[in-house]
Write a protein that holds these residues in place. Structure first.
Motif, PDB file in Angstrom:
ATOM      1  N   SER A 334      -1.858   3.942   7.688  1.00 19.78           N
ATOM      2  CA  SER A 334      -2.586   3.252   6.615  1.00 19.78           C
ATOM      3  C   SER A 334      -4.075   3.254   6.845  1.00 19.78           C
ATOM      4  O   SER A 334      -4.860   3.380   5.906  1.00 19.78           O
ATOM      5  CB  SER A 334      -2.180   1.784   6.523  1.00 19.78           C
ATOM      6  N   ASP A 335      -4.450   3.065   8.098  1.00 15.14           N
ATOM      7  CA  ASP A 335      -5.868   2.947   8.416  1.00 15.14           C
ATOM      8  C   ASP A 335      -6.623   4.169   7.909  1.00 15.14           C
ATOM      9  O   ASP A 335      -7.614   4.053   7.199  1.00 15.14           O
ATOM     10  CB  ASP A 335      -6.021   2.787   9.934  1.00 15.14           C
ATOM     11  N   GLU A 336      -6.109   5.350   8.225  1.00 16.16           N
ATOM     12  CA  GLU A 336      -6.808   6.558   7.792  1.00 16.16           C
ATOM     13  C   GLU A 336      -6.503   6.891   6.334  1.00 16.16           C
ATOM     14  O   GLU A 336      -7.392   7.240   5.562  1.00 16.16           O
ATOM     15  CB  GLU A 336      -6.399   7.738   8.683  1.00 16.16           C
ATOM     16  N   GLU A 337      -5.204   6.801   5.966  1.00 15.13           N
ATOM     17  CA  GLU A 337      -4.815   7.322   4.651  1.00 15.13           C
ATOM     18  C   GLU A 337      -5.309   6.432   3.511  1.00 15.13           C
ATOM     19  O   GLU A 337      -5.826   6.925   2.507  1.00 15.13           O
ATOM     20  CB  GLU A 337      -3.296   7.502   4.605  1.00 15.13           C
ATOM     21  N   THR A 338      -5.147   5.120   3.658  1.00 15.61           N
ATOM     22  CA  THR A 338      -5.589   4.242   2.570  1.00 15.61           C
ATOM     23  C   THR A 338      -7.108   4.209   2.504  1.00 15.61           C
ATOM     24  O   THR A 338      -7.709   4.299   1.432  1.00 15.61           O
ATOM     25  CB  THR A 338      -5.022   2.830   2.765  1.00 15.61           C
ATOM     26  N   SER A 653       9.849  10.625  15.441  1.00 15.80           N
ATOM     27  CA  SER A 653       9.936  10.764  13.975  1.00 15.80           C
ATOM     28  C   SER A 653       8.577  11.064  13.365  1.00 15.80           C
ATOM     29  O   SER A 653       8.488  11.552  12.239  1.00 15.80           O
ATOM     30  CB  SER A 653      10.469   9.459  13.378  1.00 15.80           C
ATOM     31  N   GLY A 654       7.515  10.751  14.088  1.00 14.31           N
ATOM     32  CA  GLY A 654       6.170  10.897  13.518  1.00 14.31           C
ATOM     33  C   GLY A 654       5.812   9.769  12.567  1.00 14.31           C
ATOM     34  O   GLY A 654       4.807   9.840  11.874  1.00 14.31           O
ATOM     35  N   ASN A 655       6.638   8.716  12.523  1.00 15.09           N
ATOM     36  CA  ASN A 655       6.352   7.581  11.644  1.00 15.09           C
ATOM     37  C   ASN A 655       5.444   6.587  12.361  1.00 15.09           C
ATOM     38  O   ASN A 655       5.815   6.025  13.399  1.00 15.09           O
ATOM     39  CB  ASN A 655       7.641   6.856  11.254  1.00 15.09           C
ATOM     40  N   PHE A 656       4.270   6.360  11.822  1.00 14.81           N
ATOM     41  CA  PHE A 656       3.348   5.356  12.344  1.00 14.81           C
ATOM     42  C   PHE A 656       2.810   4.580  11.146  1.00 14.81           C
ATOM     43  O   PHE A 656       1.897   5.036  10.471  1.00 14.81           O
ATOM     44  CB  PHE A 656       2.216   6.005  13.151  1.00 14.81           C
ATOM     45  N   PRO A 657       3.427   3.399  10.865  1.00 14.38           N
ATOM     46  CA  PRO A 657       3.092   2.728   9.605  1.00 14.38           C
ATOM     47  C   PRO A 657       1.615   2.359   9.477  1.00 14.38           C
ATOM     48  O   PRO A 657       1.118   2.261   8.360  1.00 14.38           O
ATOM     49  CB  PRO A 657       3.997   1.499   9.594  1.00 14.38           C
ATOM     50  N   ASP A 658       0.914   2.141  10.598  1.00 15.08           N
ATOM     51  CA  ASP A 658      -0.498   1.760  10.447  1.00 15.08           C
ATOM     52  C   ASP A 658      -1.445   2.787  11.008  1.00 15.08           C
ATOM     53  O   ASP A 658      -2.594   2.533  11.211  1.00 15.08           O
ATOM     54  CB  ASP A 658      -0.735   0.399  11.079  1.00 15.08           C
TER      55      ASP A 658
END
Ligand code: C2O
Ligand code: CU
Length: 658
Positions: A334-338, A653-658
């Motif tokens: 989120s930090d980078e994408e949002t 998984s490569g999932n990092f929610p933030d």
């Protein structure tokens, strides 16, 4: 100055001594020659590199320049067998000197490690590389001077060293100029770097956020399919170039080519079906911020889904149970994408209208990494003046969302100039009996929404203005409603709006007197530490960083109270997914005005904040600070029902929610 000091091959002959000039006479020693010429070659190569990168890449990556320069300089130092003790002492001296010159960049590298100039790599790039180049320069000049001492005195004696020093300064200036951020033209912005899956020690490989043997999985927690109206949307994650002003271009990741992405208008009770198509080279998700959604569609990578891979698509299906102003954003990195543009607004009209408005305008306040890595404040991606038409006497509703955060993390202050206004809802939830306000600064925490209502005056325009971190209203960005110009003078910042005393009391389901099934203390802290394998300033919940923050276990139907204790000097906008908080008190003082319901509560520095919620939406729900930097450095946890998940957070998984 005896002749024995001269090398066998290159004694200073009379003919040589007569040659005056930088390139011809100076390096009599082979080593000195190598140092001198090699240094010139490096200069030319690095300059060529910068030019090439500027042409093909839009901007030279400081890291690539740094790498080239360091490698070549090291080679020169090695070949020329510079005396290392001298070289190191010169290096230390120059580093100190350079830090003084480049202090803001050096400080920024550490103080804002996530920032565009942050981290040790940039410290190296900003400080060590130019310093090392200076060493080569000094070595070259020293050789020249030494040569000069060894040859016969001649006239004019001062000319050669003077030339060397001037040439050295010119070359040094060229380097520092090429490497310094000031060399970035004003209208260009550093290119975006795709989020990298963290790796290495300290990075969790596979963390299960659920209750492994629970009877229900998040995948089963679907919205019902009996809605009367179904609204379909497609959001395509794609790169775009934004132009917040005519001379500034910002690279962004967007939904459908704009940031904010399309504003989705739906009606309370509708079923919403959104197809996410990913045309970006990294995984994305969409979280529907503030919507009391069925857990499956919550869009949290590693909790309710895997991040949607490049080229793939994903369908979100949910019911919108509450009217109001919401927004959506990626919840993978989120930090980078949002922050770089993957967000938009979601407006839910009430099934039965409560507030009349002739003009209804949604506005996202976003802070970008602008030219020269300076924050660029925008309203709906404009850094200038936006215009909205409204006729005298018309009622205008402004829905304002803060979709980023200010550099300091303080709330974004906004106010309306030109008409008295009411704050009619917070985070989409209506306030009871709102009073009229005049020029009152409204502090909007990251992710919060304020809805304002006002009536257009008989003549003139009304303007919405913002204050940046300098604590003064700015002329841009601004929203100008109706005919006219911005007032010549903007109001001073007065006492901030206080939601704990605003509006008039009304009965409410949860009050400080309610019986709670459980109360949890959550201490908000910050300290140097490690998070996801990185060293730096971490932001903690009860002293721990995600994913070690533990969880809050709840059962359906329970009334839960959270007692936030902010031990930091910073604001923390604390957000819970899938539920709505009732604000109970701040610093132990119960609310005296309207009941306040928010999905994101702004906990001020060194304050306590009590909120409550009814556990009425089973699932696994994030509870986190919505300052993206804080969330990225640890400030996240889960509120859990007895539910399992097939997904995991971590490098596997490569999932990092933030
Ligand atoms: Cu707006 Cu967990 O996010
Ligand atoms: Cu925070």
């Amino acid at each position: 100055m005896s002749k024995e000091l001269l090398t066998e091959k290159e004694s200073a002959t009379g003919a040589e001594a007569k040659r005056v000039g930088l390139l011809t006479r100076q390096p009599l020693f082979t080593l000195g020659k190598i140092a001198f010429w090699a240094f010139l070659i490096v200069t030319l190569q690095a300059t060529g590199l910068v030019v090439t990168l500027t042409i093909f890449n839009g901007a030279a990556s400081r890291d690539s320049v740094t790498f080239g320069v360091l490698a070549l300089t090291a080679t020169i130092l090695f070949i020329t067998r510079v005396r290392w003790v001298q070289a190191i002492s010169i290096l230390v001296g120059i580093v100190i000197l350079y830090i003084v010159v480049a202090e803001p960049f050096a400080i920024e590298a550490f103080a804002n490690p996530k920032g565009p100039n942050g981290g040790f790599g940039h410290f190296i790039g900003n400080v060590l590389a130019p310093s090392t180049v200076m060493v080569a320069l000094v070595a070259g000049v020293a050789t020249v001077l030494r040569n000069y001492c060894l040859i016969k005195p001649q006239k004019p004696r001062w000319l050669a060293p003077a030339f060397s020093v001037i040439a050295g300064m010119a070359i040094g200036a060229l380097f520092i100029g090429a490497l310094s951020p000031a060399s970035v033209p004003v209208d260009t912005v550093a290119p975006l770097q795709a989020p990298q899956i963290p790796a290495g020690s300290g990075v969790p490989t596979s963390v299960d956020m659920g209750m492994p043997h629970a009877p229900i999985s998040v995948s089963q927690l679907q919205a019902p399919t009996n809605a009367l109206q179904v609204d379909h949307f497609t959001l395509t994650a794609q790169p775009a170039k934004l132009t917040p002003t005519s001379d500034i271009t910002i690279p962004a990741w967007t939904f459908n080519g704009t940031a904010p992405g399309p504003t989705l208008h739906v009606r309370q009770g509708d079923e919403v079906v959104v197809t996410l198509v990913n045309r970006l080279p990294f995984g994305v998700t969409i979280h529907w911020h503030g919507v009391r959604i069925a857990n499956t569609a919550d869009g949290v990578a590693g909790v309710t889904q895997d991040a949607v891979k490049p080229g793939q698509s994903y369908v979100y299906r949910f019911i919108v149970p509450d009217a109001g102003t919401y927004w959506y954003h990626s919840h993978q990195f989120s930090d980078e994408e949002t922050t770089n543009g993957l967000y938009g607004m979601l407006i839910v009209d009430p099934a039965t209208p409560t507030i009349h408005a002739d003009v209804d305008y949604a506005l996202a306040l976003h802070t970008w990494n602008g030219p020269n890595n300076q924050p660029l404040y925008t309203m709906n991606a404009s850094a200038g003046t936006l215009n909205q038409t409204a006729r005298p006497g018309q009622w205008v509703r402004l829905r304002i969302a803060n979709t980023a955060e200010t550099p300091s993390g303080n709330p974004q202050l906004v106010t309306l100039v030109g008409a008295p206004f009411q704050v009619v809802s917070l985070d989409g939830h209506d306030l009871h009996g709102p009073q009229w306000l005049n020029n009152t600064p409204l502090p909007i925490g990251s992710a919060q929404r304020y809805d304002l209502l006002f009536r257009m005056p008989a003549h003139g325009s009304v303007a919405l203005v913002t204050a940046d971190d300098s604590q003064r209203y700015a002329r841009t960005p601004a929203l100008l409603i109706g005919q006219g110009a911005l007032p010549a003078t903007l109001p001073a910042l007065t006492r901030w709006f206080d939601l704990t005393t605003y509006g008039t009391p009304a009965v409410d389901t949860l009050t400080p007197q309610s019986h709670f099934n459980a109360t949890y203390n959550i201490t908000l802290g910050n300290q140097m530490g490690t998070s996801l394998g990185r060293m730096g300033m971490t932001y903690t919940l009860n002293g721990k960083v995600f994913p070690d923050t533990g969880m809050i276990m709840v059962k359906e139907g329970q009334r839960i109270k959270l007692h936030f204790v902010n031990q930091t000097n910073l604001y923390h906008p604390m957000h819970l997914h899938g539920h709505v908080f009732t604000v109970l008190d701040q610093n132990g003082q119960p609310l005296t005005g309207s009941p306040v319901h928010q999905d994101t509560v702004l906990v001020p520095p060194h304050a306590t904040y009590d909120v409550a919620f009814v556990a009425n939406n089973p699932g696994i729900w994030m509870l986190h600070c919505h300052n993206f930097l804080h969330a990225n450095w640890g400030m996240d946890m889960m509120v859990m029902y007895n539910v399992s998940t097939p997904y995991t957070v971590g490098s596997a998984s490569g999932n990092f929610p933030d």
